[in-house]
Design a protein around this motif. Sequence first.
Motif, PDB file in Angstrom:
ATOM      1  N   ILE A   1      -3.938  -0.982   6.026  1.00 29.33           N
ATOM      2  CA  ILE A   1      -4.271   0.145   5.158  1.00 29.33           C
ATOM      3  C   ILE A   1      -3.832   1.445   5.828  1.00 29.33           C
ATOM      4  O   ILE A   1      -3.188   2.299   5.219  1.00 29.33           O
ATOM      5  CB  ILE A   1      -5.788   0.193   4.860  1.00 29.33           C
TER       6      ILE A   1
ATOM      7  N   GLU B   1       0.624   3.999  -2.921  1.00 29.43           N
ATOM      8  CA  GLU B   1       0.275   5.402  -2.645  1.00 29.43           C
ATOM      9  C   GLU B   1       1.308   6.343  -3.258  1.00 29.43           C
ATOM     10  O   GLU B   1       0.959   7.355  -3.867  1.00 29.43           O
ATOM     11  CB  GLU B   1       0.214   5.664  -1.142  1.00 29.43           C
TER      12      GLU B   1
ATOM     13  N   ILE C   1       0.835  -1.208   0.000  1.00 27.53           N
ATOM     14  CA  ILE C   1       0.000   0.000   0.000  1.00 27.53           C
ATOM     15  C   ILE C   1       0.868   1.256   0.000  1.00 27.53           C
ATOM     16  O   ILE C   1       0.589   2.227  -0.711  1.00 27.53           O
ATOM     17  CB  ILE C   1      -0.971  -0.016   1.193  1.00 27.53           C
TER      18      ILE C   1
ATOM     19  N   LEU D   1     -10.167  -2.864  -1.849  1.00 26.27           N
ATOM     20  CA  LEU D   1      -9.229  -3.080  -0.742  1.00 26.27           C
ATOM     21  C   LEU D   1      -9.872  -3.907   0.359  1.00 26.27           C
ATOM     22  O   LEU D   1      -9.259  -4.810   0.916  1.00 26.27           O
ATOM     23  CB  LEU D   1      -8.791  -1.742  -0.146  1.00 26.27           C
TER      24      LEU D   1
ATOM     25  N   LYS E   1      -0.791   3.848   4.370  1.00 28.99           N
ATOM     26  CA  LYS E   1      -1.090   5.226   3.994  1.00 28.99           C
ATOM     27  C   LYS E   1      -0.350   6.215   4.886  1.00 28.99           C
ATOM     28  O   LYS E   1       0.087   7.267   4.429  1.00 28.99           O
ATOM     29  CB  LYS E   1      -2.595   5.464   4.065  1.00 28.99           C
TER      30      LYS E   1
END
Lengths: 226, 222, 237
Positions: free
Chosen positions: B93, B11, B7, B83, B97
Amino acid sequence: MLKNKLRILVSILAIIFILISVYFALIYTPPHEIMGDVQRIFYFHVASAWISYLAFGVTFFAGVMYLKSKDFKWDNIAFSSAEIGILFCTLGIITGSLWARPIWGVFWRWEDIKLFITFVLWLIFIAYLALRANAKSRTSKANLSAVFGIIGLICIPFSFGANRIWQQYHPTILVSSEGSLQPSMALSLIISVIAFTFLYIYILLVRVDIEKMKEEIDKLKQKVGG
Amino acid sequence: MNAVKAIFLKELRVEFRNKQMINSYLILSLMIIASFRFAFSIIDFSITELASPILWISFFFGGMFSLSPIYKREIEQGTKEGLLLTPISPSSIYFGKLFANLFIIFCLELFILLLFFVFFPVNIPDLFSLLCIIVISTIGITALGNLISAISSNLSQSEVMLPVLLVPVLLFTVIMSSVSVTSNVFAGANIFDVLDEVRLILAFDVVFIAVGYLLIDYILEE
Amino acid sequence: MPDKILVANNIKKSFGFLQVLNGVNLTINKGDKYILFGSNGVGKTTLIKILSTTLSADSGELKIFGKGIEKRSKEIKNKIGFMSHEPYLYSELSAWENLDFYANLYSIKNKKEKIGSLLKEVGLYHRSNDRVGSFSRGMKQRLSLARALIHSPDLIFLDEPYTGLDIKAQDILNNLINRLNQEGKTFFCITHDISSSFNIANRYGILSKGQIVYETEGVEKKIFSEKYIEILRRESF
């Protein structure tokens, strides 16, 4: 039935205690030796501030309970309590400023930690209500506001710390305005705190009932609609 | 751990391939610093005293705009459900992030810092301490900012709601502490002189990373 | 006794005032190719989201592979594939990177081979390194199918899979479904369009007013179409 009786009982207690507290605050207690009659607003100011802290505490607790149980009952309590909290917080800030003006010469002092924390709480719960107004569904409203309420309350000790640090770098001369609290004044204060607490419980019960009725109306509308 | 890394990389790829987005963050930072320069051009002021609040307010507003799309994007592109369909935990997650966000905000802060020195030529006695404090505070700001961004992404008018929710929880806690500590550093202190205050900021970091880890489930679920 | 892969019991869901699903009962057996028909706005997408565990129902019981879905089981998620109406793809990433991202989330071993063979199968191998943002609706749809199959799921949900696909792409999809079905995979598909999808399935259902009102196996297209139209007519009154 029992709940109705409880509500009536609380409302009667609230009325009685408010009347007593008005008597105690305005007539029974002698004027303050330094501050004079102005100090009398103090009884209602402290009580309002106390209720706002209590109300926000209840919101936090109800938020945790909601996330655990997923029962909208807790969400209704959290929301109702936050609303009442904002009301009393605003009252507390206004009465405090009215008191501060003649005593300190200013309406507001940023360096005072109680004022500062109350102001931050007030902002957090205004944001809390704004969040609820902008939620897209009932579940997301309850979930998100509970999470935000928890975050908000966790922030308070850090605001406390931040203010302490800030004061170290901006030393101010503290005006002594406390004076001594005579026993009769303490008694008046306690009575008005009790009166306001009953008032809070009464408003909370009514407010939660209104939310419950709103939900029932929604359900009925749904039935009629299809 | 694998999921967090995946992730994080995703991103960064999405962010850096969106050239307009990165550019607009940089331009916005320039505008913020320029506005402060304008505001303080008409009065006499001591740079050393005002440097710290100017710097932190710029960080706050610059960083806020990069926090905004990080969850909203998933909802707008319709990838959030994709997701949630996968067997990863919501906290991965959050951490993926968070790390991506930290990276972007650090870059942005470096840029703001450079601009700041150009517009407000202030003397820094101890650059190392200044950078340390910025890093420590940014971790806390981003940990909580990320969580709030996840909340606001689910609201209508999310662009307005993000600052509404962020100001009371960030400005009067970690940013206020950082402003005080940083002014001290500008006045000549080093990081060991302000260790108690730094500890408070570190506590904020730890608490809100833990809060994010625990509460992200409730935010992401429908 | 067939293997019951999915059992839904009295599923209900409402959005605000709108009751979308009103007690859906459904059983899917291993190896089924089940198609559920229904007109627009009848709750098909809501149902498939609930069955694929991306949305939770208000009430009712759902068991997938014999297990309740309450505890957000990783085991169930590893066995479910969902090709949704939304492609769940990142337009800034290339086709390969998109699949690679999802392969990482499912922790798939030898992902390179897997991604390569899937891209070949949906006919996008030559576009591997192009950004998904530049893809047409049909290409995204095919890539989305590859995404749904990346972890070799046993139960695959398809939401309007034929929209945006040309004849060639429809053939790719149908062949893939048939091949995977022979390998023992189960399919559940929703659509409003009888013409392109009818022949692929072996079980049929019709969703109307939040309930499955008709279910059948191995009928002729013409007879089923008549029944479907009849139900649609009744709906409008």
